[in-house]
Scaffold this motif. Structure first.
Motif, short mmCIF file in Angstrom:
data_model
loop_
_atom_site.label_atom_id
_atom_site.label_comp_id
_atom_site.label_asym_id
_atom_site.label_seq_id
_atom_site.Cartn_x
_atom_site.Cartn_y
_atom_site.Cartn_z
N ARG A 1 35.91 35.27 38.07
CA ARG A 1 34.79 35.68 38.94
C ARG A 1 35.24 35.78 40.40
O ARG A 1 34.80 36.67 41.13
CB ARG A 1 33.62 34.71 38.79
CG ARG A 1 32.90 34.81 37.46
CD ARG A 1 31.50 34.21 37.53
NE ARG A 1 31.53 32.80 37.87
CZ ARG A 1 31.56 31.80 36.98
NH1 ARG A 1 31.63 32.08 35.69
NH2 ARG A 1 31.55 30.54 37.37
N SER A 2 36.11 34.88 40.83
CA SER A 2 36.61 34.94 42.20
C SER A 2 37.45 36.20 42.42
O SER A 2 37.35 36.87 43.46
CB SER A 2 37.46 33.70 42.51
OG SER A 2 36.69 32.52 42.41
N ILE A 3 38.29 36.53 41.44
CA ILE A 3 39.13 37.72 41.54
C ILE A 3 38.28 38.97 41.57
O ILE A 3 38.53 39.89 42.36
CB ILE A 3 40.13 37.76 40.38
CG1 ILE A 3 41.14 36.61 40.51
CG2 ILE A 3 40.87 39.10 40.33
CD1 ILE A 3 42.06 36.45 39.31
N VAL A 4 37.27 39.04 40.72
CA VAL A 4 36.40 40.22 40.66
C VAL A 4 35.69 40.43 41.99
O VAL A 4 35.56 41.57 42.46
CB VAL A 4 35.40 40.10 39.50
CG1 VAL A 4 34.34 41.19 39.57
CG2 VAL A 4 36.14 40.19 38.17
N TYR A 5 35.25 39.36 42.63
CA TYR A 5 34.62 39.53 43.95
C TYR A 5 35.61 40.12 44.95
O TYR A 5 35.29 41.08 45.67
CB TYR A 5 34.09 38.20 44.48
CG TYR A 5 33.68 38.34 45.93
CD1 TYR A 5 32.49 38.98 46.28
CD2 TYR A 5 34.51 37.92 46.97
CE1 TYR A 5 32.12 39.18 47.60
CE2 TYR A 5 34.17 38.12 48.28
CZ TYR A 5 32.97 38.75 48.60
OH TYR A 5 32.63 38.96 49.92
N LEU A 6 36.81 39.57 45.03
CA LEU A 6 37.80 40.07 45.98
C LEU A 6 38.16 41.52 45.69
O LEU A 6 38.53 42.27 46.60
CB LEU A 6 39.06 39.20 45.93
CG LEU A 6 38.92 37.79 46.49
CD1 LEU A 6 40.13 36.95 46.13
CD2 LEU A 6 38.71 37.82 48.00
N ALA A 7 38.06 41.94 44.43
CA ALA A 7 38.40 43.30 44.03
C ALA A 7 37.24 44.26 44.15
O ALA A 7 37.38 45.45 43.82
CB ALA A 7 38.90 43.29 42.58
N SER A 8 36.12 43.78 44.64
CA SER A 8 34.91 44.59 44.64
C SER A 8 34.64 45.23 46.00
O SER A 8 35.26 44.91 47.02
CB SER A 8 33.71 43.72 44.26
OG SER A 8 33.34 42.86 45.34
N ALA A 9 33.65 46.11 46.01
CA ALA A 9 33.20 46.74 47.26
C ALA A 9 32.44 45.75 48.13
O ALA A 9 32.26 45.99 49.34
CB ALA A 9 32.33 47.96 46.96
N ALA A 10 31.98 44.64 47.55
CA ALA A 10 31.29 43.62 48.33
C ALA A 10 32.24 42.92 49.29
O ALA A 10 31.84 42.41 50.34
CB ALA A 10 30.64 42.59 47.40
#
Length: 248
Positions: free
Chosen positions: A225-234
């Motif tokens: 979940r932490s990686i997905v946030y960093l990889a996101s447009a957010a």
């Protein structure tokens, strides 16, 4: 929070197990198209892809094979026409991890650990960079290890390879940042509870948990979940950083 990943195309290497498996599922849950790069776990990758459905594409990928690198990117572009996120999660352990306490006696072992983990990751990053530049948007995440700062006897060459990627990612942030909204970061998990490293957590889990402020190991889902946030447009402002994801 809308992570802005709907209809984005994500490549996750090492997606056949461990953290990679959770990454594939989490990106897909956010509406992304996910390319599952696997080397040996074909059945597992195809099972995960079947679970995700039409938004998943399993493709064989070998860090040590440059032709495999280009085939992975070509398959991705043929599938959706874009590459928005690359998560460099695949790893080559070199010698059998169960013998790490003895070090890498054979020169081929330690050279493989260095060359494959460094050169393979750099080659794949270079292969997706032109598309990200053309799109003027991209996210690069390089999965490292807390052993870079903690150290571990016998893991010298694997750790050296991962440490090299820290400097690479930092420089990539400068090299690509001027070409659009393209961010490059390293995520540095601690010892994590996954289905592929039980031989480590069974032996050292309690010791590592005792060092943490939360007194436990993180799960693969928490790291993902932490990686997905960093990889996101957010994520618009975290760039060129090394982020520890280990419970503190």
């Amino acid at each position: 929070m809308d992570l802005g990943l709907n209809e984005r195309t994500v490549i996750v290497t090492g997606a056949g197990g461990g953290i990679g498996r959770r990454l594939a599922r989490t990106f897909a849950a956010e509406g992304a198209h996910v390319v599952l790069g696997y080397r040996n776990n074909k059945d597992e990758a195809e099972l995960i892809a079947k679970e995700i459905g039409e938004r998943a594409l399993p493709v064989r990928f070998d860090l040590a094979d440059e032709a495999s690198t280009h085939a992975l990117v070509d398959a991705t572009l043929e599938w959706t026409g874009r590459v928005d996120v690359l998560v460099n999660n695949a790893v080559s352990w070199g010698a059998d991890p169960s013998t790490w306490e003895l070090g890498f006696e054979n020169v081929d072992d330690w050279q493989d650990a260095l060359r494959t983990n460094i050169e393979g990751t750099i080659a794949l990053t270079r292969a997706v960079a032109p598309t990200m530049r053309q799109q003027r948007w991209g996210r690069l995440l390089h999965v490292s290890t807390s052993l870079v700062t903690d150290g571990s006897a016998g893991a010298e060459y694997y750790v050296a390879a991962k440490a090299a990627l820290h400097g690479f990612s930092r420089s990539v942030a400068f090299a690509l940042g001027k070409d659009g909204d393209i961010l490059s970061n390293v995520v540095m998990p601690g010892l994590t509870l996954t289905d592929t490293n039980g031989f480590i957590t069974d032996s050292f889990g309690k010791e590592y948990a005792a060092r943490s402020p939360i007194a436990r190991l993180l799960t693969a889902d928490e790291v993902a979940r932490s990686i997905v946030y960093l990889a996101s447009a957010a994520n618009t402002g975290i760039n060129g950083q090394v982020i520890s994801v280990n419970g503190g």
